[in-house]
Design a protein around this motif. Structure first.
Motif, PDB file in Angstrom:
ATOM      1  N   TYR A  66      37.475  38.231  54.055  1.00  0.00           N
ATOM      2  CA  TYR A  66      38.399  38.847  53.090  1.00  0.00           C
ATOM      3  C   TYR A  66      38.986  37.825  52.121  1.00  0.00           C
ATOM      4  N   LYS A  67      39.436  36.671  52.634  1.00  0.00           N
ATOM      5  CA  LYS A  67      40.046  35.668  51.766  1.00  0.00           C
ATOM      6  C   LYS A  67      39.046  35.112  50.758  1.00  0.00           C
ATOM      7  N   HIS A  72      25.355  30.902  53.416  1.00  0.00           N
ATOM      8  CA  HIS A  72      26.660  30.892  52.756  1.00  0.00           C
ATOM      9  C   HIS A  72      26.789  29.714  51.786  1.00  0.00           C
ATOM     10  N   ASP A  73      27.634  29.882  50.814  1.00  0.00           N
ATOM     11  CA  ASP A  73      28.137  28.762  50.014  1.00  0.00           C
ATOM     12  C   ASP A  73      29.325  28.205  50.787  1.00  0.00           C
ATOM     13  N   LEU A  74      29.085  27.194  51.618  1.00  0.00           N
ATOM     14  CA  LEU A  74      30.146  26.712  52.500  1.00  0.00           C
ATOM     15  C   LEU A  74      31.313  26.113  51.740  1.00  0.00           C
ATOM     16  N   GLN A  75      31.052  25.528  50.592  1.00  0.00           N
ATOM     17  CA  GLN A  75      32.171  24.997  49.812  1.00  0.00           C
ATOM     18  C   GLN A  75      33.055  26.129  49.296  1.00  0.00           C
ATOM     19  N   GLY A  76      32.436  27.259  48.968  1.00  0.00           N
ATOM     20  CA  GLY A  76      33.226  28.434  48.609  1.00  0.00           C
ATOM     21  C   GLY A  76      34.001  28.968  49.794  1.00  0.00           C
ATOM     22  N   ASP A  77      33.381  28.916  50.985  1.00  0.00           N
ATOM     23  CA  ASP A  77      34.081  29.340  52.200  1.00  0.00           C
ATOM     24  C   ASP A  77      35.270  28.431  52.493  1.00  0.00           C
ATOM     25  N   GLU A 111      39.720  37.028  42.155  1.00  0.00           N
ATOM     26  CA  GLU A 111      40.828  36.532  41.340  1.00  0.00           C
ATOM     27  C   GLU A 111      40.415  35.358  40.462  1.00  0.00           C
ATOM     28  N   PHE A 112      39.587  34.462  40.988  1.00  0.00           N
ATOM     29  CA  PHE A 112      39.176  33.291  40.209  1.00  0.00           C
ATOM     30  C   PHE A 112      38.386  33.703  38.967  1.00  0.00           C
ATOM     31  N   HIS A 113      37.534  34.726  39.122  1.00  0.00           N
ATOM     32  CA  HIS A 113      36.697  35.155  37.993  1.00  0.00           C
ATOM     33  C   HIS A 113      37.299  36.335  37.234  1.00  0.00           C
ATOM     34  N   ARG A 114      38.525  36.691  37.588  1.00  0.00           N
ATOM     35  CA  ARG A 114      39.250  37.740  36.872  1.00  0.00           C
ATOM     36  C   ARG A 114      38.480  39.065  36.838  1.00  0.00           C
ATOM     37  N   LEU A 115      38.016  39.455  38.022  1.00  0.00           N
ATOM     38  CA  LEU A 115      37.244  40.698  38.136  1.00  0.00           C
ATOM     39  C   LEU A 115      38.072  41.806  38.746  1.00  0.00           C
ATOM     40  N   GLY A 116      39.308  41.536  39.098  1.00  0.00           N
ATOM     41  CA  GLY A 116      40.083  42.462  39.901  1.00  0.00           C
ATOM     42  C   GLY A 116      40.748  43.577  39.126  1.00  0.00           C
ATOM     43  N   VAL A 117      41.278  44.505  39.908  1.00  0.00           N
ATOM     44  CA  VAL A 117      42.062  45.621  39.384  1.00  0.00           C
ATOM     45  C   VAL A 117      43.525  45.243  39.513  1.00  0.00           C
TER      46      VAL A 117
END
Length: 453
Positions: A437-438, A270-275, A445-451
């Protein structure tokens, strides 16, 4: 004349040159090569010239002698670049002898690094971490420095890069090497069971429940590896942190804590900082585990090590098998999403498919030959949902490395979102990462990939 590059359990490698045809090695000062290491016998082994070749001979040592990770029984021929393992010491052999085998020119800067673990159980053979790249030499130096200490080490890297192997090497290079090495597979433990597994259960905590020793108690005097610690249940993390700080465990139902003497290692892809940003991993626990960090690079970032690994795996399984130059080129060009583990499995399959002692291009899988098809390789949704590949390995990390474009990532998210019925939580469930999920939502959302909802 022979030259030996010696790497002990700590410190930098040292080069020894000899003007003789017989070299004895051991922890007695009477030897030609005197190594003050308790894992060696007084006269451990010797390397000597026989005609136009060199051989290594074990002198009935207590911990044995290994050649490229395999036990030496009697006398074994040795070639330039081979590794001789004696206890916790590894030696790379070179010789300038007319007619001797010399596969490639080598210098102290380019000699292959190869560390072998001792077998840890009945019938278990040693394993080796092999490489000559700058990244792997940095790993070697950190292992040598951190191994003898009691420091907590966080080992990171993609699946298949050898995180557990590095952890075993750290244990075997420490004063705790004779103690237990206990592995806890964190993803396999649901939150309701992890306390009992780690800390144990006191007799009488519930009707019919017997006393049970926890994994920390099992590892007393040795090392505990928290494998894939990034998947540990969030509710259990503060309890683990308390054990690391207080060095005591409290069994379920117990009235007083028990002291434990355990060195803790942790490994994760994992990228623990991302977690931490996504709220699935505690910042204070991360700082406690990250005293020393060892990062294992993916195989695609150290392609110069692929020929060494091919040689190592084939010499371990069947030294008579060779690989054609065309097959070597295909292997060196392949991305290896499964890293070293995938390379090992590919070679096992190729060895079975080959009609003789030589592996050629047609003996390799279609994806290695570049015949899988561009559409197959880029259909991210099929890879993750259809084939069960990890979302973090197939989409998240390649996107951060710019190997997956924003349009591809956005198309993946849109399809997964639609297939999940227009719910990001259901999407996480579809991708097999419901507990993260979070973190998924934060990435989208951070990378603006969402619908737009």
């Amino acid at each position: 004349m022979p030259r030996l590059t010696v790497r002990g359990p700590s410190g930098p490698p040292v080069v020894f040159r000899f003007e003789r045809d017989r070299i004895t090695v051991g922890r007695s000062a009477a030897n030609d090569l005197y190594l003050h290491d308790p894992t060696l016998s007084r006269l451990h082994a010797e390397i000597r010239r026989e005609g136009n070749r060199w051989v290594v001979l074990d002198h009935g040592s207590r911990n044995g002698t290994r050649l490229n990770g395999r036990p030496v029984l009697g006398t074994a021929p040795i070639a330039a670049g081979d590794e001789v393992g004696l206890g916790q010491v590894a030696m790379i052999f070179e010789a300038d002898v007319e007619g001797a085998v010399a596969e490639e020119e080598a210098s102290p800067e380019t000699l292959p690094v190869a560390w072998s673990t001792r077998g840890t159980g009945a019938g278990e053979s040693p394993a080796a971490l092999v490489g000559r790249s700058a990244a792997m030499r940095a790993v070697a130096e950190t292992i040598d420095r951190a191994g003898p200490s009691g420091a907590t080490v966080l080992v990171t890297g993609e699946s298949g890069t050898g995180k557990e192997l590095v952890s075993r090497l750290l244990h075997q290079r420490s004063p705790r090497a004779t103690g237990p090495f206990v592995v806890v597979n964190c993803p396999a433990l649901p939150g309701s069971l992890i306390e009992a597994e780690l800390f144990g259960v006191e007799k009488g905590v519930a009707t019919g429940v017997a006393a049970r020793t926890g994994r920390f108690e099992e590892a007393h005097g040795g090392t505990l590896l928290l494998d894939e610690v990034g998947d540990m249940d969030l509710a259990a993390q503060p309890k683990l942190l308390r054990v690391l700080q207080d060095k005591t465990v409290e069994r379920l139902g117990a009235r007083k804590p028990l002291p434990v003497d355990v060195r803790v290692l942790a490994a994760t892809h994992h990228d623990l900082q991302g977690d931490i940003a996504g709220g699935t991993f505690r910042l204070d626990l991360y700082h406690r585990l990250n005293t020393v960090r060892i990062h294992l690079p993916p195989l695609r970032e150290r392609r110069e090590d692929i020929p060494l690994l091919v040689k190592h795996f084939l010499s371990t399984d069947d030294p008579s098998v060779t690989v054609t130059d065309e097959a070597k080129e295909l292997l060196s060009a392949y991305a290896f999403p499964g890293n070293v583990r995938e390379l090992q499995h590919i070679l096992e399959g190729a060895r079975l498919m080959a009609r003789g002692p030589t592996i050629g291009p047609l003996d390799l899988p279609p994806e290695v030959r570049g015949e899988a098809g561009q559409g197959e390789r880029t259909d991210l949704f099929e890879r993750v949902v259809g084939r069960g590949e990890s979302f973090w390995e197939a989409v998240h990390k390649p996107f951060l490395r710019r190997e997956v474009s924003r349009d591809e990532a956005r198309a993946f998210v849109r399809r997964a979102y639609d297939e999940a019925g227009g719910s990001y939580r259901a999407m996480a469930r579809l991708l097999g990462i419901e507990q993260e999920y979070k973190k998924l939502l934060n990435f989208v959302e951070f990378h603006r990939l969402g619908v737009k909802r």
